[in-house]
Scaffold this motif. Structure first.
Motif, PDB file in Angstrom:
ATOM      1  N   VAL A   2      -4.465   1.017   2.503  1.00 13.46           N
ATOM      2  CA  VAL A   2      -3.442  -0.027   2.512  1.00 13.46           C
ATOM      3  C   VAL A   2      -3.756  -1.047   3.597  1.00 13.46           C
ATOM      4  CG1 VAL A   2      -1.022  -0.502   2.980  1.00 13.46           C
ATOM      5  CG2 VAL A   2      -1.663   1.496   1.600  1.00 13.46           C
ATOM      6  N   GLN A   3      -3.651  -2.314   3.228  1.00 15.39           N
ATOM      7  CA  GLN A   3      -3.833  -3.388   4.202  1.00 15.39           C
ATOM      8  C   GLN A   3      -2.797  -4.476   3.970  1.00 15.39           C
ATOM      9  OE1 GLN A   3      -8.082  -4.572   3.967  1.00 15.39           O
ATOM     10  NE2 GLN A   3      -8.146  -3.966   6.112  1.00 15.39           N
ATOM     11  N   LEU A   4      -2.245  -4.960   5.064  1.00 14.48           N
ATOM     12  CA  LEU A   4      -1.402  -6.153   5.089  1.00 14.48           C
ATOM     13  C   LEU A   4      -2.012  -7.063   6.139  1.00 14.48           C
ATOM     14  CD1 LEU A   4       2.187  -4.604   5.017  1.00 14.48           C
ATOM     15  CD2 LEU A   4       1.015  -5.757   3.131  1.00 14.48           C
ATOM     16  N   VAL A   5      -2.500  -8.222   5.711  1.00 15.55           N
ATOM     17  CA  VAL A   5      -3.200  -9.114   6.619  1.00 15.55           C
ATOM     18  C   VAL A   5      -2.471 -10.451   6.673  1.00 15.55           C
ATOM     19  CG1 VAL A   5      -5.373 -10.252   7.152  1.00 15.55           C
ATOM     20  CG2 VAL A   5      -5.385  -7.983   6.083  1.00 15.55           C
ATOM     21  N   PHE A  27      -1.920  -0.855  -2.489  1.00 13.51           N
ATOM     22  CA  PHE A  27      -0.682  -0.270  -3.015  1.00 13.51           C
ATOM     23  C   PHE A  27      -0.154  -1.204  -4.101  1.00 13.51           C
ATOM     24  CE2 PHE A  27       2.534  -3.061  -1.075  1.00 13.51           C
ATOM     25  CZ  PHE A  27       1.803  -3.689  -0.089  1.00 13.51           C
ATOM     26  N   PRO A  28       0.772  -0.723  -4.949  1.00 18.19           N
ATOM     27  CA  PRO A  28       1.272  -1.555  -6.061  1.00 18.19           C
ATOM     28  C   PRO A  28       2.240  -2.629  -5.568  1.00 18.19           C
ATOM     29  CG  PRO A  28       2.337   0.585  -6.078  1.00 18.19           C
ATOM     30  CD  PRO A  28       1.286   0.667  -5.024  1.00 18.19           C
ATOM     31  N   PHE A  29       1.665  -3.707  -5.087  1.00 12.69           N
ATOM     32  CA  PHE A  29       2.427  -4.780  -4.443  1.00 12.69           C
ATOM     33  C   PHE A  29       3.623  -5.220  -5.289  1.00 12.69           C
ATOM     34  CE2 PHE A  29       2.957  -8.320  -1.627  1.00 12.69           C
ATOM     35  CZ  PHE A  29       3.304  -9.406  -2.418  1.00 12.69           C
ATOM     36  N   GLY A 103      12.107   4.092   0.361  1.00 12.94           N
ATOM     37  CA  GLY A 103      11.957   4.001   1.807  1.00 12.94           C
ATOM     38  C   GLY A 103      11.075   5.068   2.418  1.00 12.94           C
ATOM     39  N   THR A 104      10.315   5.754   1.595  1.00 10.56           N
ATOM     40  CA  THR A 104       9.479   6.843   2.093  1.00 10.56           C
ATOM     41  C   THR A 104       8.095   6.377   2.532  1.00 10.56           C
ATOM     42  OG1 THR A 104       8.822   7.301  -0.193  1.00 10.56           O
ATOM     43  CG2 THR A 104      10.666   8.572   0.707  1.00 10.56           C
ATOM     44  N   LEU A 105       7.701   5.187   2.117  1.00 11.10           N
ATOM     45  CA  LEU A 105       6.403   4.631   2.498  1.00 11.10           C
ATOM     46  C   LEU A 105       6.650   3.262   3.109  1.00 11.10           C
ATOM     47  CD1 LEU A 105       4.349   5.493  -0.705  1.00 11.10           C
ATOM     48  CD2 LEU A 105       4.230   6.663   1.505  1.00 11.10           C
ATOM     49  N   VAL A 106       6.148   3.066   4.315  1.00  8.20           N
ATOM     50  CA  VAL A 106       6.353   1.810   5.035  1.00  8.20           C
ATOM     51  C   VAL A 106       5.020   1.362   5.617  1.00  8.20           C
ATOM     52  CG1 VAL A 106       7.593   0.623   6.876  1.00  8.20           C
ATOM     53  CG2 VAL A 106       8.687   2.513   5.633  1.00  8.20           C
TER      54      VAL A 106
END
Length: 118
Positions: A2-5, A27-29, A103-106
């Protein structure tokens, strides 16, 4: 992985505009609501804006309502924050956040600095 850039931060004068972006992968954005947070020096991280998975629903902190606009492009796995009429008190590191509906994956990005100063 997972990446958020985040990108697009910088220095802007009061009254100016800036758009920050967050590119997501791993992840399924399209299924995830997305949020922008910010954290100023010496202050707690605060929620700035939220957008539903489809983009049909948005919410904003009172401090940015009418000035900031959150949007997303699910085809490009990207969420945006358009910031207008910027004020010195908007100076902060802006973070992209993804959370699955239960809310289980952040997930968090690394942040991008926005500085509003003359």
């Amino acid at each position: 992985q997972v990446q958020l850039v985040e990108s697009g931060g910088g220095l802007v004068q009061p009254g100016g505009s800036l758009r920050v972006s967050c590119a997501a992968s791993g992840f399924p954005f399209r299924l995830y609501p997305m949020r922008w947070y910010r954290q100023a020096p010496g202050k707690e991280r605060e929620l700035v804006a939220h957008i539903s998975s489809t983009g049909g629903g948005t919410n904003y902190a009172d401090s940015v309502k009418g000035r900031f606009t959150i949007s997303r492009d699910n085809a490009k796995n990207t969420v945006f924050l358009q910031m207008n009429t910027l004020k010195p008190e908007d100076t902060a590191v802006y973070y992209c956040n993804a959370r699955n509906p239960p809310g289980t994956l952040v997930y968090w990005g690394q942040g991008t600095q926005v500085t509003v100063s003359s």
